[in-house]
Scaffold this motif. Sequence first.
Motif, PDB file in Angstrom:
ATOM      1  N   GLY A 128       7.899  19.881 -20.464  1.00 33.79           N
ATOM      2  CA  GLY A 128       8.664  20.274 -19.292  1.00 33.79           C
ATOM      3  C   GLY A 128       8.314  19.437 -18.082  1.00 33.79           C
ATOM      4  N   TYR A 129       8.545  19.999 -16.893  1.00 34.33           N
ATOM      5  CA  TYR A 129       8.299  19.289 -15.652  1.00 34.33           C
ATOM      6  C   TYR A 129       8.038  20.300 -14.542  1.00 34.33           C
ATOM      7  CZ  TYR A 129      13.250  20.505 -15.239  1.00 34.33           C
ATOM      8  OH  TYR A 129      14.437  21.183 -15.228  1.00 34.33           O
ATOM      9  N   PHE A 130       7.558  19.793 -13.412  1.00 31.67           N
ATOM     10  CA  PHE A 130       7.278  20.629 -12.259  1.00 31.67           C
ATOM     11  C   PHE A 130       8.363  20.442 -11.206  1.00 31.67           C
ATOM     12  CE2 PHE A 130       3.068  20.375 -14.138  1.00 31.67           C
ATOM     13  CZ  PHE A 130       2.609  21.671 -13.990  1.00 31.67           C
ATOM     14  N   LYS A 131       8.841  21.574 -10.672  1.00 27.80           N
ATOM     15  CA  LYS A 131       9.799  21.529  -9.582  1.00 27.80           C
ATOM     16  C   LYS A 131       9.070  21.356  -8.250  1.00 27.80           C
ATOM     17  CE  LYS A 131      13.131  24.440  -9.300  1.00 27.80           C
ATOM     18  NZ  LYS A 131      13.924  25.690  -9.241  1.00 27.80           N
ATOM     19  N   LYS A 132       9.849  21.087  -7.219  1.00 30.60           N
ATOM     20  CA  LYS A 132       9.287  21.040  -5.874  1.00 30.60           C
ATOM     21  C   LYS A 132       8.673  22.392  -5.542  1.00 30.60           C
ATOM     22  CE  LYS A 132      10.545  20.166  -1.054  1.00 30.60           C
ATOM     23  NZ  LYS A 132      11.648  19.832  -0.107  1.00 30.60           N
ATOM     24  N   GLY A 133       7.429  22.390  -5.122  1.00 27.82           N
ATOM     25  CA  GLY A 133       6.707  23.633  -4.871  1.00 27.82           C
ATOM     26  C   GLY A 133       5.679  23.921  -5.944  1.00 27.82           C
ATOM     27  N   GLY A 134       5.726  23.156  -7.042  1.00 32.29           N
ATOM     28  CA  GLY A 134       4.691  23.291  -8.059  1.00 32.29           C
ATOM     29  C   GLY A 134       5.024  24.214  -9.209  1.00 32.29           C
ATOM     30  N   LYS A 135       6.261  24.716  -9.304  1.00 33.00           N
ATOM     31  CA  LYS A 135       6.609  25.621 -10.396  1.00 33.00           C
ATOM     32  C   LYS A 135       6.944  24.830 -11.648  1.00 33.00           C
ATOM     33  CE  LYS A 135       9.291  29.678 -11.648  1.00 33.00           C
ATOM     34  NZ  LYS A 135      10.223  30.736 -11.206  1.00 33.00           N
ATOM     35  N   TYR A 136       6.375  25.268 -12.773  1.00 26.89           N
ATOM     36  CA  TYR A 136       6.588  24.577 -14.045  1.00 26.89           C
ATOM     37  C   TYR A 136       7.866  25.062 -14.713  1.00 26.89           C
ATOM     38  CZ  TYR A 136       5.850  22.991 -18.831  1.00 26.89           C
ATOM     39  OH  TYR A 136       6.001  22.420 -20.060  1.00 26.89           O
ATOM     40  N   ILE A 137       8.703  24.127 -15.155  1.00 24.89           N
ATOM     41  CA  ILE A 137       9.944  24.425 -15.864  1.00 24.89           C
ATOM     42  C   ILE A 137       9.827  23.848 -17.269  1.00 24.89           C
ATOM     43  CG2 ILE A 137      12.444  24.174 -15.900  1.00 24.89           C
ATOM     44  CD1 ILE A 137      11.450  25.822 -13.584  1.00 24.89           C
ATOM     45  N   PRO A 138       9.875  24.681 -18.313  1.00 26.31           N
ATOM     46  CA  PRO A 138       9.636  24.178 -19.677  1.00 26.31           C
ATOM     47  C   PRO A 138      10.783  23.381 -20.274  1.00 26.31           C
ATOM     48  CG  PRO A 138      10.089  26.533 -19.731  1.00 26.31           C
ATOM     49  CD  PRO A 138       9.996  26.150 -18.279  1.00 26.31           C
ATOM     50  N   SER A 139      12.004  23.485 -19.744  1.00 23.39           N
ATOM     51  CA  SER A 139      13.138  22.769 -20.326  1.00 23.39           C
ATOM     52  C   SER A 139      14.321  22.805 -19.369  1.00 23.39           C
ATOM     53  CB  SER A 139      13.543  23.386 -21.669  1.00 23.39           C
ATOM     54  OG  SER A 139      14.050  24.693 -21.472  1.00 23.39           O
ATOM     55  N   LEU A 140      15.343  22.007 -19.683  1.00 26.02           N
ATOM     56  CA  LEU A 140      16.569  22.012 -18.897  1.00 26.02           C
ATOM     57  C   LEU A 140      17.292  23.348 -19.040  1.00 26.02           C
ATOM     58  CD1 LEU A 140      18.601  20.550 -17.102  1.00 26.02           C
ATOM     59  CD2 LEU A 140      19.613  19.548 -19.162  1.00 26.02           C
ATOM     60  N   VAL A 141      17.237  23.939 -20.234  1.00 27.32           N
ATOM     61  CA  VAL A 141      17.849  25.256 -20.446  1.00 27.32           C
ATOM     62  C   VAL A 141      17.162  26.301 -19.570  1.00 27.32           C
ATOM     63  CG1 VAL A 141      18.324  27.052 -22.147  1.00 27.32           C
ATOM     64  CG2 VAL A 141      18.543  24.656 -22.792  1.00 27.32           C
ATOM     65  N   ALA A 142      15.839  26.221 -19.467  1.00 29.37           N
ATOM     66  CA  ALA A 142      15.107  27.149 -18.607  1.00 29.37           C
ATOM     67  C   ALA A 142      15.493  26.963 -17.141  1.00 29.37           C
ATOM     68  CB  ALA A 142      13.598  26.960 -18.788  1.00 29.37           C
ATOM     69  N   GLU A 143      15.806  25.724 -16.752  1.00 27.93           N
ATOM     70  CA  GLU A 143      16.270  25.464 -15.382  1.00 27.93           C
ATOM     71  C   GLU A 143      17.600  26.171 -15.132  1.00 27.93           C
ATOM     72  OE1 GLU A 143      15.722  24.338 -11.892  1.00 27.93           O
ATOM     73  OE2 GLU A 143      14.954  22.551 -12.877  1.00 27.93           O
ATOM     74  N   ILE A 144      18.486  26.145 -16.135  1.00 27.91           N
ATOM     75  CA  ILE A 144      19.749  26.880 -16.021  1.00 27.91           C
ATOM     76  C   ILE A 144      19.467  28.374 -15.899  1.00 27.91           C
ATOM     77  CG2 ILE A 144      21.907  27.442 -17.209  1.00 27.91           C
ATOM     78  CD1 ILE A 144      21.769  24.655 -18.487  1.00 27.91           C
ATOM     79  N   GLY A 145      18.471  28.854 -16.647  1.00 29.28           N
ATOM     80  CA  GLY A 145      18.067  30.258 -16.528  1.00 29.28           C
ATOM     81  C   GLY A 145      17.574  30.599 -15.137  1.00 29.28           C
ATOM     82  N   GLU A 146      16.902  29.640 -14.477  1.00 32.35           N
ATOM     83  CA  GLU A 146      16.456  29.849 -13.100  1.00 32.35           C
ATOM     84  C   GLU A 146      17.648  30.072 -12.176  1.00 32.35           C
ATOM     85  OE1 GLU A 146      13.254  29.518 -11.363  1.00 32.35           O
ATOM     86  OE2 GLU A 146      12.511  30.055 -13.347  1.00 32.35           O
ATOM     87  N   VAL A 147      18.700  29.287 -12.379  1.00 32.84           N
ATOM     88  CA  VAL A 147      19.895  29.419 -11.542  1.00 32.84           C
ATOM     89  C   VAL A 147      20.579  30.767 -11.788  1.00 32.84           C
ATOM     90  CG1 VAL A 147      22.183  28.483 -11.069  1.00 32.84           C
ATOM     91  CG2 VAL A 147      20.254  26.941 -11.407  1.00 32.84           C
ATOM     92  N   VAL A 148      20.681  31.165 -13.067  1.00 27.57           N
ATOM     93  CA  VAL A 148      21.285  32.463 -13.391  1.00 27.57           C
ATOM     94  C   VAL A 148      20.470  33.595 -12.766  1.00 27.57           C
ATOM     95  CG1 VAL A 148      21.903  34.037 -15.255  1.00 27.57           C
ATOM     96  CG2 VAL A 148      22.314  31.590 -15.519  1.00 27.57           C
ATOM     97  N   GLU A 149      19.145  33.492 -12.840  1.00 27.25           N
ATOM     98  CA  GLU A 149      18.297  34.513 -12.234  1.00 27.25           C
ATOM     99  C   GLU A 149      18.503  34.576 -10.721  1.00 27.25           C
ATOM    100  OE1 GLU A 149      13.613  35.899 -12.367  1.00 27.25           O
ATOM    101  OE2 GLU A 149      14.085  33.762 -12.501  1.00 27.25           O
ATOM    102  N   GLN A 150      18.557  33.420 -10.076  1.00 29.34           N
ATOM    103  CA  GLN A 150      18.784  33.379  -8.625  1.00 29.34           C
ATOM    104  C   GLN A 150      20.118  34.023  -8.265  1.00 29.34           C
ATOM    105  OE1 GLN A 150      18.708  29.395  -6.990  1.00 29.34           O
ATOM    106  NE2 GLN A 150      19.567  30.052  -5.021  1.00 29.34           N
ATOM    107  N   HIS A 151      21.148  33.743  -9.054  1.00 25.71           N
ATOM    108  CA  HIS A 151      22.471  34.307  -8.768  1.00 25.71           C
ATOM    109  C   HIS A 151      22.473  35.825  -8.950  1.00 25.71           C
ATOM    110  CE1 HIS A 151      26.827  34.126  -8.268  1.00 25.71           C
ATOM    111  NE2 HIS A 151      26.923  34.982  -9.265  1.00 25.71           N
ATOM    112  N   LEU A 152      21.853  36.309 -10.014  1.00 28.57           N
ATOM    113  CA  LEU A 152      21.808  37.746 -10.251  1.00 28.57           C
ATOM    114  C   LEU A 152      21.034  38.462  -9.148  1.00 28.57           C
ATOM    115  CD1 LEU A 152      21.254  37.966 -14.124  1.00 28.57           C
ATOM    116  CD2 LEU A 152      23.382  38.119 -12.836  1.00 28.57           C
ATOM    117  N   GLN A 153      20.019  37.802  -8.600  1.00 25.44           N
ATOM    118  CA  GLN A 153      19.283  38.384  -7.481  1.00 25.44           C
ATOM    119  C   GLN A 153      20.146  38.439  -6.229  1.00 25.44           C
ATOM    120  OE1 GLN A 153      15.818  35.883  -7.254  1.00 25.44           O
ATOM    121  NE2 GLN A 153      14.747  36.929  -8.907  1.00 25.44           N
TER     122      GLN A 153
END
Length: 236
Positions: A135-160
Amino acid sequence: MTIKINKKITAYNVVTEEDKAKAEDAATAASTRSAEVVQLGEPLSRPDKLVGNTYKIKTPVTEHALYITINDVIMNEGTPQEHRRPFEIFINSKNMEHFQWIVALTRVMSAVFRKGGDITFLVEELHSVFDPRGGYFKKGGKYIPSLVAEIGEVVEQHLQEIGMLKKPGPDEHQKKLIAEKRAEYLERQTQDSETEGSENSAFPPGAQLCGKCHTKAAIIMDGCLTCLNCGESKCG
């Protein structure tokens, strides 16, 4: 065909054609009930107009940015129970490398959205996808295990944002403790002017990856590994 009866006959009953018909009808009805498909919810029909948000993400694994659009349908409009829920998702990018599986993913997710019911489980499912290349680290130091997980981050943000998920975070007591720990740690580090690179992070250089929030914000304080982002502590 002859059937020999070895026991004494105490009673008998004559089966008529009507009785046979009733028995056949009962068997047919039972098989029909067992074959019925139970619908968990009626699929939502698409209205002529939808509201939604578009999110831009730029990752180290893609040359061009991804634009994720999530459109919502307004449920119970004009009533006290009015709320928004996702109806469809689209992902667009100049990069065609991931085109096929992204189209497949968005179609399946849109079908889940339209089916109704609880859709928050998609966030956890997407977060649990790991890239075998790492994976990779986003700005701020958060670890993202995959591109699919990044999409999950966006879905989570939208649901919030639409109120279907509660934003996680420390309570007031934890926030106060984190602020105190951060101030104490930074005070200790002011004596050392050397830096360990130019990491773009809001947390001290050299911080470890927190196993709970996946952010490089865990430091050793008083002999205990403590996260300055979510308050997670190995000492309880």
